[in-house]
Scaffold this active site. Structure first.
Site, PDB file in Angstrom:
ATOM      1  N   GLU A 178      43.105  45.422  41.100  1.00  0.00           N
ATOM      2  CA  GLU A 178      43.810  44.465  39.829  1.00  0.00           C
ATOM      3  C   GLU A 178      44.249  45.378  38.664  1.00  0.00           C
ATOM      4  O   GLU A 178      45.347  44.969  38.237  1.00  0.00           O
ATOM      5  CB  GLU A 178      42.789  43.516  39.747  1.00  0.00           C
ATOM      6  CG  GLU A 178      42.500  42.607  40.568  1.00  0.00           C
ATOM      7  CD  GLU A 178      41.502  41.632  40.289  1.00  0.00           C
ATOM      8  OE1 GLU A 178      40.155  41.811  40.212  1.00  0.00           O
ATOM      9  OE2 GLU A 178      41.583  40.392  40.094  1.00  0.00           O
ATOM     10  N   GLU A 238      36.597  40.702  46.944  1.00  0.00           N
ATOM     11  CA  GLU A 238      35.562  39.848  46.089  1.00  0.00           C
ATOM     12  C   GLU A 238      34.893  38.794  46.830  1.00  0.00           C
ATOM     13  O   GLU A 238      33.959  38.160  46.810  1.00  0.00           O
ATOM     14  CB  GLU A 238      36.465  39.183  44.918  1.00  0.00           C
ATOM     15  CG  GLU A 238      36.773  40.217  43.686  1.00  0.00           C
ATOM     16  CD  GLU A 238      37.886  41.292  43.878  1.00  0.00           C
ATOM     17  OE1 GLU A 238      38.444  41.485  44.964  1.00  0.00           O
ATOM     18  OE2 GLU A 238      38.172  41.642  43.007  1.00  0.00           O
TER      19      GLU A 238
END
Ligand code: HSC
Length: 676
Positions: free
Chosen positions: A102, A122
């Site tokens: 990210e 995640e």
């Protein structure tokens, strides 16, 4: 934590937080400061962000999710990076995962070495990418690719990342980071991911949800991932980011995420053995011998062949050897048909196999694994023969699932070289290996067993010697109670449903059908003393005879069996019992709580090192639902008092020798005490 190096007008900012450059509070603070300082430094024209050591970054520090948030938040740092007036380039080597990727998505350009891997895992921690991943990734790679990456959690390799637009170019591995710095130097303007639009594709979400229905059904995180990605199409980016943040906050404190975090750390803890120094030497293993080419021996061999390690496999008869080798080839070829292997890889693996009827051929093997049927006398005889022919320093292992490694080792003059390597069936697929440490097992033998298991892609857990080690010993009360409850009035369907509703891939009776109802049966059709005897005498040996506790069709689909109901009724009548209604709650207590109780005994006896090791055995050996963390974690979550009370309620019915584990009773008392 953060190092900076100025190369004329390019500033390298290096994340240096061994071992995996996790983005903990201290790293975030230092990173934020370095970015801010670079903004104000006139010498700096371009910023290059990379990781020190083996990788870019493994993402957020997962251990922080159990604590209140502190310091600079990662999303805010990524926003600052994206807003920078100077170009910021991510140079990725090794892996960029989760918050690490990210961070790169917030940079204006992304470079990667050809061996790099990138992913947003995640979801496997029960959360969603919470630092902009669900909004920025679709803007770069489109909806289909973003959904696949975010909902599966699987990483992509650098060439796929390049093809999908996740990275801008690949840079020379040998010349990293210099090649990346040279490229960064020619960039003069920021290019912001947030300014891009996601191409709308109304059907993408329905298509995806339909294709992944089973996976999504019971889990919270995949649903939230899909909702967040949907926002990347439907909402302006800041609103999408706000929704992502809200969903993240809800998930991260939830029960599923907590259990999945536990599983993550438990898996890593299982590799550590308390009294074994990390620098314990390992014995080199270049050649493996396997005794027995049955289902287990063949499956075990395939693990080594697939990892490029040569295997000598020994059988007693030509027929058994040919059958075993044929089955291995057939398994490999089936994988090739599914596209998991190439034909060349199949041939390569099979080319490493040396089938033989000569026991002496094992003489040059570094590790020999015995995988014959469960009979102590036979095993001792084999180990005595091995003792005579194995080279000095060879490791001698048994794949026994129940028997004493100490007794097996006593048949040799070198018990220090003996240990258990208990693979689970099908051994080429199941990830668990119980590494059984005998009384005399040498440290380097144990350390080698653990490392070797990992090197063939397994998850090893160490166990001391007892009947059934960790997994199968805990299975005993569960299976005994399942049998007993059938006689008391439950149906196979009810008992199994309680387990499948809980999230297990199958219930206790379905599992017996798969393994074989006849395992351990005395094979005398006239001697009917138990329900197992009655089923076996009726030819109901499980899936292999298309009849066990259920009837099976050609595709092995089970249906409830009236014949079984009759056998149970008859057997119950003979035993002078009357059927009663059994509640689901009683089934939970007598099958699941009894396992927890046995687990507590394993801890007290020192058979298992730690409760989380027991959880790993059940996650990887028996399909315990990962989002429920394993039996010991689950027991803590529902409360040990609940478990103890449940066991007490049914104590009379659980079994003659039943007793509550003192450890469980003690901890449940502590739980109930107002001081804890
Ligand atoms: C995430 O990034 C969330 C984001 O979306 C950000 C959200 C922000 C929200 C803000 C809201 C305001 N953390 O596996 P190994 C430890 S979630 C902490 O044996 P390998 C590991 O426990 C994260 N520790 O190494 C072990 O410790 P030990 C998403 C971590 O070389 C040691 O490092 N990322 C850690 O076989 C070595 O680990 C992931 O899920 C972490 N992130 O494999 C990636 N990662 O020595 C998780 C590792 O004390 N990590 N540790 O036992 C991995 O998949 C593997 O570790 C690697 C390396 C493939 C990176």
């Amino acid at each position: 934590m953060i190092e900076t190096k100025l190369h004329e007008d390019v500033l390298e900012i290096i994340i240096a937080n061994a071992p995996v450059n996790a983005l903990g509070a201290a790293v975030r603070g230092a990173l934020s400061q370095a970015i801010d300082a670079a903004q104000g430094d006139d010498q700096v024209k371009v910023i290059l962000l990379r990781g020190a050591g083996k990788l870019f970054s493994a993402g957020a520090d997962i251990s922080e999710f159990d604590q209140p948030p502190t310091g600079c938040a990662l999303p805010a740092i990524i926003d600052t990076i994206e807003a920078s007036s100077k170009p910021i380039v991510a140079a990725i080597h090794g892996t960029a995962l989760g918050g690490g990727l990210e961070l790169a998505l917030g940079c204006h350009y992304r470079l990667a070495t050809p061996s790099a891997k990138m992913g947003l895992p995640e979801v496997s921690l029960g959360i969603l990418p919470g630092a902009g991943g669900t909004q920025r990734l679709p803007r770069l790679v489109g909806l289909d690719a973003a959904l696949a990456m975010i909902v599966s959690g699987s990483p992509v390799d650098a060439s796929s990342a390049l093809a999908m637009g996740l990275v801008d170019r690949l840079v020379d591995e040998e010349d990293f980071p210099a090649a990346a710095i040279s490229y960064a130097r020619i960039l003069d303007a920021p290019r912001r991911t947030r300014d891009r639009q996601v191409a709308d594709d109304a059907g993408a979400f329905d298509r995806f949800a339909a294709a992944n229905a089973r996976r999504i059904e019971t889990l919270d995180a995949p649903k939230a991932c899909i909702a967040a990605v949907k926002a990347s199409v439907e909402l302006p980016i800041d609103e999408g980011l706000a929704l992502e943040r809200k969903l993240f906050a809800e998930l991260v404190t939830g029960a599923q995420a907590k259990a999945l975090r536990h599983a993550f750390f438990a898996e890593r803890a299982a590799g550590k053995i308390a009294d074994l120094p990390a620098d314990t030497p390992r014995r080199p293993i270049a050649k493996v011998g396997v005794i027995g080419a049955g289902t287990m021996g063949g499956g075990i061999s395939m693990n080594f062949l697939s990892a490029g390690i040569g295997v000598t496999i020994v059988e007693m008869t030509r027929e058994a050897l040919d059958r075993g080798v044929g089955l291995m080839r057939a398994n490999y070829e089936a994988s090739a048909r599914k596209g998991r292997l190439t034909i060349e890889e199949v041939e390569q693996a099979m080319g490493l196999l040396a089938p033989t009827l000569e026991f002496e051929a094992l003489g040059d093997c570094d590790l020999i694994i015995e995988a014959v049927y469960e009979n102590m006398e036979v095993k001792k005889e084999i180990f005595a023969r091995l003792d005579a022919i194995a080279k000095p320093g060879a490791i001698l292992a048994s794949n026994t699932s129940y028997l004493s490694i100490d007794e097996i080792a006593s048949a040799t003059s070198r018990p220090a070289d003996v240990l258990g390597l208990h693979f689970f069936s099908p051994a080429n697929i199941m990830k668990l290996v119980e590494v059984v440490r005998g009384e005399a097992t040498a440290d380097d033998v144990l350390a080698t067993g653990m490392q070797l298991a990992r090197s063939i892609g397994k998850v090893p857990v160490v166990a001391r010697v007892c009947y059934g080690f960790i997994g199968n010993r805990m299975l005993i009360p569960r299976q005994d109670n399942a049998y007993a409850m059938l006689l008391e009035g439950a149906t196979p369907e009810q008992i199994d449903r309680v387990h499948t509703d809980f999230g297990m891939p199958m219930g206790p009776l379905q599992m017996i059908d798969l393994a074989g109802v006849d395992i351990g049966w005395h094979r005398d059709v006239d001697r009917i003393e138990s329900l197992q005897d009655a089923l076996c005498a009726a030819g109901r040996w499980g899936q292999k005879t298309k009849a066990g506790f259920y009837d099976y069709d050609e595709k092995r689909k089970p249906t409830p069996s009236p014949a079984v109901a009759e056998i149970i009724d008859e057997f119950r009548a003979r035993a002078g019992m009357v059927a009663r209604a059994i509640s689901d709650e009683e089934i939970v207590a007598r099958t699941l709580y009894t396992m927890v109780n046995e687990g507590a005994k394993l801890l007290e006896e020192g058979i298992a090192q730690r409760a989380s090791d027991i959880d790993i055995v059940w996650l990887y050996g028996y399909g315990w639902p990962r989002h429920k963390g394993g039996p010991m974690f689950w027991a803590d979550e529902i409360g040990l008092t609940t478990v103890v009370q449940g066991l007490e309620r049914y104590a009379d019915r659980i079994g003659e020798d039943f007793s509550i584990a003192p450890l469980l009773a003690r901890q449940s008392d502590d739980e109930g005490s107002p001081t804890t």
